[in-house]
Motif scaffolding. Sequence first.
Motif, PDB file in Angstrom:
ATOM      1  N   PRO A   7       0.768  -1.199   0.434  1.00 46.93           N
ATOM      2  CA  PRO A   7       0.450   0.134   0.231  1.00 46.93           C
ATOM      3  C   PRO A   7       0.375   1.594  -0.089  1.00 46.93           C
ATOM      4  O   PRO A   7       1.882   0.938   0.510  1.00 46.93           O
ATOM      5  CB  PRO A   7      -1.282  -0.286   1.324  1.00 46.93           C
ATOM      6  CG  PRO A   7      -0.022  -0.889   2.630  1.00 46.93           C
ATOM      7  CD  PRO A   7       0.554  -1.747   1.750  1.00 46.93           C
ATOM      8  N   VAL A   8       0.245   2.441  -0.532  1.00 53.18           N
ATOM      9  CA  VAL A   8       0.975   3.808  -0.830  1.00 53.18           C
ATOM     10  C   VAL A   8       1.854   4.474   1.130  1.00 53.18           C
ATOM     11  O   VAL A   8       2.939   4.743   0.761  1.00 53.18           O
ATOM     12  CB  VAL A   8      -0.008   5.044  -0.819  1.00 53.18           C
ATOM     13  CG1 VAL A   8       1.465   6.203  -0.732  1.00 53.18           C
ATOM     14  CG2 VAL A   8      -0.606   4.308  -2.086  1.00 53.18           C
ATOM     15  N   SER A   9       0.800   3.328   2.356  1.00 49.15           N
ATOM     16  CA  SER A   9       1.252   3.665   3.370  1.00 49.15           C
ATOM     17  C   SER A   9       2.528   3.438   3.434  1.00 49.15           C
ATOM     18  O   SER A   9       3.826   4.020   3.987  1.00 49.15           O
ATOM     19  CB  SER A   9       0.869   3.345   4.341  1.00 49.15           C
ATOM     20  OG  SER A   9       0.466   2.044   4.248  1.00 49.15           O
ATOM     21  N   ALA A  10       2.843   2.486   3.003  1.00 49.03           N
ATOM     22  CA  ALA A  10       4.301   1.679   3.563  1.00 49.03           C
ATOM     23  C   ALA A  10       5.617   1.981   2.071  1.00 49.03           C
ATOM     24  O   ALA A  10       6.104   1.351   2.650  1.00 49.03           O
ATOM     25  CB  ALA A  10       4.239  -0.131   3.345  1.00 49.03           C
ATOM     26  N   LEU A  11       5.161   2.605   1.348  1.00 47.72           N
ATOM     27  CA  LEU A  11       5.654   2.634  -0.133  1.00 47.72           C
ATOM     28  C   LEU A  11       7.207   2.936   0.093  1.00 47.72           C
ATOM     29  O   LEU A  11       8.215   2.691  -0.228  1.00 47.72           O
ATOM     30  CB  LEU A  11       5.065   3.091  -1.406  1.00 47.72           C
ATOM     31  CG  LEU A  11       4.356   2.314  -2.051  1.00 47.72           C
ATOM     32  CD1 LEU A  11       3.740   3.328  -2.883  1.00 47.72           C
ATOM     33  CD2 LEU A  11       4.976   1.179  -2.689  1.00 47.72           C
ATOM     34  N   MET A  12       6.784   4.048   0.826  1.00 46.69           N
ATOM     35  CA  MET A  12       8.398   5.291   1.058  1.00 46.69           C
ATOM     36  C   MET A  12       9.580   4.364   1.730  1.00 46.69           C
ATOM     37  O   MET A  12      10.362   4.498   1.475  1.00 46.69           O
ATOM     38  CB  MET A  12       7.922   6.174   1.618  1.00 46.69           C
ATOM     39  CG  MET A  12       7.343   7.525   1.800  1.00 46.69           C
ATOM     40  SD  MET A  12       7.915   8.848   0.076  1.00 46.69           S
ATOM     41  CE  MET A  12       9.034   9.270   0.528  1.00 46.69           C
ATOM     42  N   TRP A  13       9.385   3.696   2.750  1.00 47.83           N
ATOM     43  CA  TRP A  13      10.124   2.793   3.316  1.00 47.83           C
ATOM     44  C   TRP A  13      10.766   1.753   2.870  1.00 47.83           C
ATOM     45  O   TRP A  13      11.534   0.826   2.825  1.00 47.83           O
ATOM     46  CB  TRP A  13      10.256   2.221   4.984  1.00 47.83           C
ATOM     47  CG  TRP A  13       9.742   3.899   6.059  1.00 47.83           C
ATOM     48  CD1 TRP A  13       8.610   4.221   6.360  1.00 47.83           C
ATOM     49  CD2 TRP A  13      10.972   4.452   5.454  1.00 47.83           C
ATOM     50  NE1 TRP A  13       9.399   5.839   6.983  1.00 47.83           N
ATOM     51  CE2 TRP A  13      10.923   5.754   6.862  1.00 47.83           C
ATOM     52  CE3 TRP A  13      12.355   4.190   6.009  1.00 47.83           C
ATOM     53  CZ2 TRP A  13      11.830   6.848   7.313  1.00 47.83           C
ATOM     54  CZ3 TRP A  13      13.727   5.742   6.758  1.00 47.83           C
ATOM     55  CH2 TRP A  13      13.012   6.259   7.605  1.00 47.83           C
ATOM     56  N   ALA A  14       9.641   0.611   2.190  1.00 51.34           N
ATOM     57  CA  ALA A  14       9.856  -0.089   1.242  1.00 51.34           C
ATOM     58  C   ALA A  14      10.317   0.053   0.034  1.00 51.34           C
ATOM     59  O   ALA A  14      11.888  -0.897  -0.135  1.00 51.34           O
ATOM     60  CB  ALA A  14       8.303  -0.907   1.189  1.00 51.34           C
ATOM     61  N   VAL A  15      10.533   0.903  -0.339  1.00 48.71           N
ATOM     62  CA  VAL A  15      11.110   1.569  -1.159  1.00 48.71           C
ATOM     63  C   VAL A  15      12.355   1.686  -1.801  1.00 48.71           C
ATOM     64  O   VAL A  15      13.318   1.110  -2.275  1.00 48.71           O
ATOM     65  CB  VAL A  15      10.572   2.252  -2.909  1.00 48.71           C
ATOM     66  CG1 VAL A  15      11.185   2.823  -4.022  1.00 48.71           C
ATOM     67  CG2 VAL A  15       8.995   1.429  -3.043  1.00 48.71           C
TER      68      VAL A  15
END
Length: 229
Positions: free
Chosen positions: A169-177
């Motif tokens: 989901p978008v909420s996890a993208l910053m750290w995951a990417v």
Amino acid sequence: MRHLERHRTQRVGWLRAAVLGANDGIVSTASLILGVAAAGATSANILVAGVAGLVAGAMSMAAGEYVSVSSQADTEHADLERERSELAAFPEHEHAELAAIYVRRGLDAELAAKVATQLTAHDALGAHGRDELGISDTLAARPVQAALASAATFSLGAVLPLLVVMLLPVSALMWAVSASSLVFLALLGSLAARVGGASVMTAAARVTFWGALAMALTAGVGALFGVSA
């Protein structure tokens, strides 16, 4: 039984293009995703931006690599044609020039002259291209090969952060990417170093540092414009 040796210099052309392509694919696509995500875009918009970045980047890499390596190939061809003309017009001078090269490499004058004579009789242009100009079949510029390798490896690298966008989901993208891209870059640097015979730790640290810097700056710009909007 003939013993065939394979040296790492035989991999220089395709390895450079492949590593550059995959590295750019990961860094540019991950940075683009982070920048758009930091600006507050939706998951669909982030994915569209990432896919567009993949296509544009792959074509740009292919075109840039083709033009660059073609220029190198043109220069090599021009130098060889000039050498061909000089061999036809001044054979004795070219023979002496080739012999002098072998003397500088450690042969005595008599042996150097014999070597130059035999190599000239076998393949004069090849001998001068290799020993005077540094042009050989192993390291010769191959524009199409370089372009295809760059486009393919860029696409492969760009797919990796896109998979994260599709799965999370978008909420996890910053750290995951960010985290996954740094892992991908470290693995890429390690693989390239192992294939090329270089230091694994140094190569991994180098690509990871510059990838982290690129992603941080792009995310900062996205956040700035997102807030401003």
